[in-house]
Structure formats: C-alpha cells, structure tokens
Design a protein around this motif. Structure first.
Motif: not given
Length: 173
Positions: A20-25, A117-120, A128-133, A137-139
């Motif tokens: 999941v994380m590598s797919g997002l990047y 700090g969580v933007s979305r 749930w993928v947690v974005y900081v900016g 950042s984490t799932v």
C-alpha cells in the motif's frame, strides 16, 4: 474515544502494508512513463522540419520511449522488492488511538502522531492511510480492529474532516 488493538507478527500483514505505501509513492512514475512513451511515439511518427540535417532524431525518440517503458515498469519492480524485504520485518505491535493522537508500537520502537498534524486520511480496502502534510505517514489496519471500534474511528475521522462522510476519497491504493 480510546481504541486499542494489537498487530500480530504476521509477514503477510507487513507485505500488505509495504504494498500500500509503495503504491502511493510510485503512482506518479506510471504517468511520467506514459507521457514519455507518447512523446517518443509522436516524435517518431510526426515528420520534423529539417530532419535530414544534423543528428538524427530517431535515436533520441527511441531513447525517450525506452525510458518511458522503464518508468512504467519501475513501480512494479519496486513493489516486488519492497514486499520481498517486508516479509522479514514482521514483529508484534499495537495501536493506541485517542482523541489526541495515534500511538503505534512495533517491536521495541514507538511513534506517535498528533491528530492536529494529520492533513487527511485516505481509505483503502484494508487500511486508512494517514497523511501528515503531503506525506503518507502511517496506516491504520481496519481488518484488525473490532467492528464497533472501526465505526467509532470512522465517525471521529468524518467529524474532524479528515475523511469524507460518504467514505469515498477518490484515491484507492
């Protein structure tokens, strides 16, 4: 709100998180590669003025096509590599989610993210993928949570404006 759950040392879980994380990047490389292939093909097909003089354009456009194809294939190779490496990283962990922050423990390491700090938050079928900016950042693994905890956290995320009320985010990983 206080939600706590454990994450077992499961290699399959670590592989899913890595995927999941590598797919997002790596999503942007597909688009860049597709653009390069299109430019290269157009350059080979469309006649250029003064093509007979100087260095031929065919090697340049062929190189652009090759780089484009490699750019399209790069995410596949990276996801495979990331998943292979992640299989050996499985350790026991836990999540402790409150109104103030998300505390994660993995092995002997611990990290927290304040909700301020969580933007979305982006929803995928398992996480749930947690974005900081702008950075993922984490799932938060949905399948490891109790159903009532998942509903509570969803309501909290919607109330904060981090997750749309309809559950759709427009971006599935």
């Amino acid at each position: 709100m206080h939600i706590r759950f454990d994450v077992p040392a499961d290699p399959a879980y670590a592989v899913r998180v890595a995927g999941v994380m590598s797919g997002l990047y790596l999503r942007k490389f597909r688009y860049i590669g597709l653009g390069l292939v299109v430019v290269g093909l157009v350059g080979l097909v469309v006649p250029l003025p003064n093509r007979d003089t100087g260095i031929g354009a065919t090697p340049v456009f062929t190189t652009i096509i090759v780089v484009g194809v490699l750019s399209i294939l790069f995410p596949l190779w990276m996801r495979h590599s990331t998943r292979r490496r992640a299989a050996g990283l499985a350790v026991d962990g836990s999540y402790d989610i409150t109104d103030d922050n998300i505390m994660m423990r993995s092995g002997t390491e611990s990290q927290g993210i304040a909700w301020e700090g969580v933007s979305r938050v982006v929803e995928t079928p398992d996480f749930w993928v947690v974005y900081v900016g702008r950075i993922a950042s984490t799932v938060i693994p949905r399948q490891l949570m109790a159903p009532h905890d998942e509903r509570t956290l969803r309501a909290f995320l919607v109330e904060r404006g981090s997750l749309p009320a309809d559950g759709r985010t427009g971006q599935q990983a």
